[in-house]
Design a protein around this motif. Sequence first.
Motif, PDB file in Angstrom:
ATOM      1  N   ALA A 172       0.781  -1.084   0.042  1.00 56.92           N
ATOM      2  CA  ALA A 172       0.026  -0.014   0.062  1.00 56.92           C
ATOM      3  C   ALA A 172       0.811   1.148  -0.129  1.00 56.92           C
ATOM      4  N   SER A 173       2.094   1.146   0.308  1.00 53.61           N
ATOM      5  CA  SER A 173       3.087   2.226   0.392  1.00 53.61           C
ATOM      6  C   SER A 173       3.017   2.814  -0.951  1.00 53.61           C
ATOM      7  N   GLN A 174       2.937   1.867  -2.022  1.00 52.05           N
ATOM      8  CA  GLN A 174       2.892   2.400  -3.505  1.00 52.05           C
ATOM      9  C   GLN A 174       2.020   3.153  -3.734  1.00 52.05           C
ATOM     10  N   ILE A 175       0.938   3.148  -3.144  1.00 46.28           N
ATOM     11  CA  ILE A 175      -0.335   4.372  -3.491  1.00 46.28           C
ATOM     12  C   ILE A 175      -0.389   5.390  -2.178  1.00 46.28           C
ATOM     13  N   SER A 176       0.774   5.335  -1.605  1.00 41.77           N
ATOM     14  CA  SER A 176       1.139   6.460  -0.559  1.00 41.77           C
ATOM     15  C   SER A 176       0.046   6.357   0.666  1.00 41.77           C
ATOM     16  N   VAL A 177      -0.089   5.182   1.116  1.00 40.66           N
ATOM     17  CA  VAL A 177      -0.882   4.994   2.301  1.00 40.66           C
ATOM     18  C   VAL A 177       0.169   5.090   3.301  1.00 40.66           C
ATOM     19  N   PHE A 178      -0.150   5.929   4.283  1.00 38.21           N
ATOM     20  CA  PHE A 178       0.839   6.167   5.409  1.00 38.21           C
ATOM     21  C   PHE A 178       0.690   5.045   6.350  1.00 38.21           C
ATOM     22  N   GLU A 179       1.467   3.893   6.056  1.00 46.87           N
ATOM     23  CA  GLU A 179       1.746   2.672   6.706  1.00 46.87           C
ATOM     24  C   GLU A 179       3.138   2.619   7.050  1.00 46.87           C
ATOM     25  N   LEU A 180       3.362   1.426   7.771  1.00 47.79           N
ATOM     26  CA  LEU A 180       4.975   1.501   7.908  1.00 47.79           C
ATOM     27  C   LEU A 180       6.019   1.573   7.023  1.00 47.79           C
ATOM     28  N   THR A 181       5.683   0.797   5.854  1.00 50.16           N
ATOM     29  CA  THR A 181       6.715   0.710   4.767  1.00 50.16           C
ATOM     30  C   THR A 181       6.931   2.364   4.250  1.00 50.16           C
ATOM     31  N   TYR A 182       5.762   2.879   4.099  1.00 50.16           N
ATOM     32  CA  TYR A 182       5.559   4.050   3.598  1.00 50.16           C
ATOM     33  C   TYR A 182       6.533   5.227   4.681  1.00 50.16           C
ATOM     34  N   ALA A 183       6.142   5.190   5.966  1.00 48.04           N
ATOM     35  CA  ALA A 183       7.002   5.834   6.738  1.00 48.04           C
ATOM     36  C   ALA A 183       8.509   5.723   6.908  1.00 48.04           C
ATOM     37  N   ALA A 184       8.814   4.414   6.613  1.00 44.87           N
ATOM     38  CA  ALA A 184      10.434   4.211   6.549  1.00 44.87           C
ATOM     39  C   ALA A 184      10.942   4.917   5.372  1.00 44.87           C
ATOM     40  N   LYS A 185      10.215   4.737   4.314  1.00 41.63           N
ATOM     41  CA  LYS A 185      10.794   5.443   3.199  1.00 41.63           C
ATOM     42  C   LYS A 185      10.741   7.016   3.268  1.00 41.63           C
ATOM     43  N   VAL A 186       9.935   7.621   4.219  1.00 39.63           N
ATOM     44  CA  VAL A 186       9.840   9.142   4.136  1.00 39.63           C
ATOM     45  C   VAL A 186      11.178   9.116   5.254  1.00 39.63           C
ATOM     46  N   LEU A 187      11.365   8.471   6.344  1.00 38.93           N
ATOM     47  CA  LEU A 187      12.509   8.621   7.073  1.00 38.93           C
ATOM     48  C   LEU A 187      13.839   8.633   6.281  1.00 38.93           C
ATOM     49  N   ARG A 190      14.332  11.704   4.347  1.00 39.39           N
ATOM     50  CA  ARG A 190      14.741  12.857   5.257  1.00 39.39           C
ATOM     51  C   ARG A 190      16.136  12.823   5.628  1.00 39.39           C
ATOM     52  N   GLY A 191      16.724  11.654   5.271  1.00 39.90           N
ATOM     53  CA  GLY A 191      18.181  11.772   5.205  1.00 39.90           C
ATOM     54  C   GLY A 191      18.755  10.843   6.404  1.00 39.90           C
ATOM     55  N   PHE A 192      17.834   9.991   6.901  1.00 32.00           N
ATOM     56  CA  PHE A 192      18.353   9.185   7.790  1.00 32.00           C
ATOM     57  C   PHE A 192      18.751   7.747   7.204  1.00 32.00           C
ATOM     58  N   SER A 193      20.119   7.097   7.942  1.00 32.13           N
ATOM     59  CA  SER A 193      20.484   5.947   7.124  1.00 32.13           C
ATOM     60  C   SER A 193      19.317   4.962   6.741  1.00 32.13           C
ATOM     61  N   PRO A 194      19.535   4.446   5.725  1.00 25.42           N
ATOM     62  CA  PRO A 194      18.681   3.262   5.409  1.00 25.42           C
ATOM     63  C   PRO A 194      18.715   2.094   6.278  1.00 25.42           C
ATOM     64  N   VAL A 195      19.888   2.180   7.074  1.00 22.50           N
ATOM     65  CA  VAL A 195      20.073   0.954   7.903  1.00 22.50           C
ATOM     66  C   VAL A 195      19.217   1.311   9.053  1.00 22.50           C
ATOM     67  N   LEU A 196      18.967   2.370   9.731  1.00 25.09           N
ATOM     68  CA  LEU A 196      18.148   2.762  10.756  1.00 25.09           C
ATOM     69  C   LEU A 196      16.556   2.881  10.237  1.00 25.09           C
ATOM     70  N   SER A 197      16.389   3.487   9.120  1.00 25.64           N
ATOM     71  CA  SER A 197      14.952   3.468   8.656  1.00 25.64           C
ATOM     72  C   SER A 197      14.351   2.304   8.370  1.00 25.64           C
ATOM     73  N   PHE A 198      14.907   1.319   7.657  1.00 26.30           N
ATOM     74  CA  PHE A 198      14.637   0.189   7.316  1.00 26.30           C
ATOM     75  C   PHE A 198      14.826  -0.960   8.248  1.00 26.30           C
ATOM     76  N   GLY A 199      15.853  -0.660   9.067  1.00 30.54           N
ATOM     77  CA  GLY A 199      16.268  -1.567  10.204  1.00 30.54           C
ATOM     78  C   GLY A 199      14.931  -1.591  11.192  1.00 30.54           C
ATOM     79  N   SER A 200      14.332  -0.373  11.324  1.00 32.51           N
ATOM     80  CA  SER A 200      13.243  -0.231  12.472  1.00 32.51           C
ATOM     81  C   SER A 200      12.098  -0.975  11.715  1.00 32.51           C
ATOM     82  N   LEU A 201      11.887  -0.631  10.752  1.00 33.57           N
ATOM     83  CA  LEU A 201      10.858  -1.444   9.896  1.00 33.57           C
ATOM     84  C   LEU A 201      10.749  -2.869  10.200  1.00 33.57           C
ATOM     85  N   LEU A 202      12.134  -3.299   9.966  1.00 37.67           N
ATOM     86  CA  LEU A 202      12.243  -4.776  10.100  1.00 37.67           C
ATOM     87  C   LEU A 202      11.711  -5.260  11.563  1.00 37.67           C
TER      88      LEU A 202
END
Lengths: 242, 246
Positions: A172-187, A190-202
């Motif tokens: 659903a992040s593909q159609i810009s629904v503000f859910e977990l994956t989308y939020a991680a992409k936004v973070l 915003r310049g946060f390391s992918p390790v942190l943004s997507f790690g927290s997603l994990l």
Amino acid sequence: MGGSLLEQLPLFLSYSNVSFLAQAFGVTVALSIVGCVVGYTVGALLAFIRNRHVVDVLPARFLSVGFSETFRRVPFLVKLMVVFFAFEVVGMRVSMFTVTATTVALAAAAFSAEIMRAGLEALPESQWDAAESMNMGGVMSLRLWALPQSWKVILSPALSFTVGLIKSTSIASQISVFELTYAAKVLNERGFSPVLSFGSLLVLYFLICYPLNLYARRLERQLERPRGWKSGAPLLAESEAA
Amino acid sequence: MHYLEIDRFTASYDGKEQVLVDVSIQIAKGEIISLIGPSGSGKSSLLRGLMGLLVPQSGEVMLDGEKVDYTNRKSVKALRERLAIVFQQYNLFQNMDALRNVTVAPVKIRKRNAREVEEEATALLRKVGLGDKLHAYPDELSGGQQQRVAIARALALKPDILLLDEVTSALDPELVSEVLDAIRILAAEGMTMLMVSHEMALVREISTRVVMMDRGRVIEEGSADRIFDNPRTRRCQAFVGKILSH
Ligand SMILES: Nc1ncnc2c1ncn2[C@@H]1O[C@H](COP(=O)(O)OP(=O)(O)OP(=O)(O)O)[C@@H](O)[C@H]1O
Ligand SMILES: [Mg+2]
């Protein structure tokens, strides 16, 4: 934003970021719960309609089979498109959340209908003979003995499927629904390391799915144990189904 | 007048091959009819057909002077209030204990008083020798015990006619007599029965008539002694010879 992971960490864990992720987490959970509640209910009805002992109406059975066989074979993203355009066609303006929740429900209905169909068909035909010759109707049979017995075969695959479905909501992040994956992409943007943004997603997906997986596995083991379920579990299921 | 009249009953499972052809049997109140015949001759199918589990293609069934319409839900329902069947494989509800298997239909379907039904069911289970197994689940019971629960379950419906389908054939030899004893008690009480059985001693002892079936047809009918000692058709001779030599 630059700096090493360690330097970024305190900033990443700022109140605003954490509540941002928590909200997204809430949306993912809400999508899953709403979709599953609606979907499993519809799926159960579809499975009942499909069982000739419960509903003996051929056209209804064909519709039920057609529905679940079709939507089980269509990828989640395609279902999402179908739902999106279906709302357009009927002229309903709905939020992307509603579109996604409907898609989750659609998927849950199609798959759970199949899981429950298999569960009901695993019952020995002979008990239906006994029930029918005592004038016990389909709905009463479901309530009194069919579901109390087949929930054992249904629950574990249903939980595994649910885990998969929760993971699918990330699409659903593909159609810009503000859910977990989308939020991680936004973070990440915003310049946060992918390790942190997507790690927290994990970590967050793991938090939702792992307990479900554990529970499914435990159930599987318990239910395999011969006679283990007898001492009260089926009675409990029976009163729940009632 | 006969209580149950089966007139030229013809049926098939798939609409193709007929498993029952022009079967006619009359049963008066209090009679015990034994159905015998080789495997696949249609004995179970006839009982299933009577219960409306296999819809006839042609023929007529009259119950207490009234025609049964197997295509009519109401008519079948009324029929099932007067007939009860015990299957070869007991078919107990696996999630219910013995007592609940017996009480479920009278309470949930006939809407009778639960307390009263429970007392009756307990008495019935005692009668078939299971007074100490009221709360055992089917998989905690032997085949013979399960079959006796199934008999009690059928009796709890207070049927006018009891249909029994080879109720001992799935049992180990040492468990057969306990079930036969239960049937003897019913016979002594005057229960009307249509039973499939190859237990020769029982058949000779309690049946008022024996009906021999072969390939979906009734080929001979008469008293047990007549059929066993003096079979007329060659097929019946062969079959009787085979079971008597066991
Ligand atoms: N569910 C079914 N579907 C299709 N055909 C069936 C079904 N049950 C039985 N038949 C067929 O109907 C015929 C009669 O079978 P039935 O079970 O009535 O015989 P039976 O006399 O009871 O035999 P047995 O002594 O082995 O129990 C057989 O040819 C059998 O293959
Ligand atoms: Mg048979």
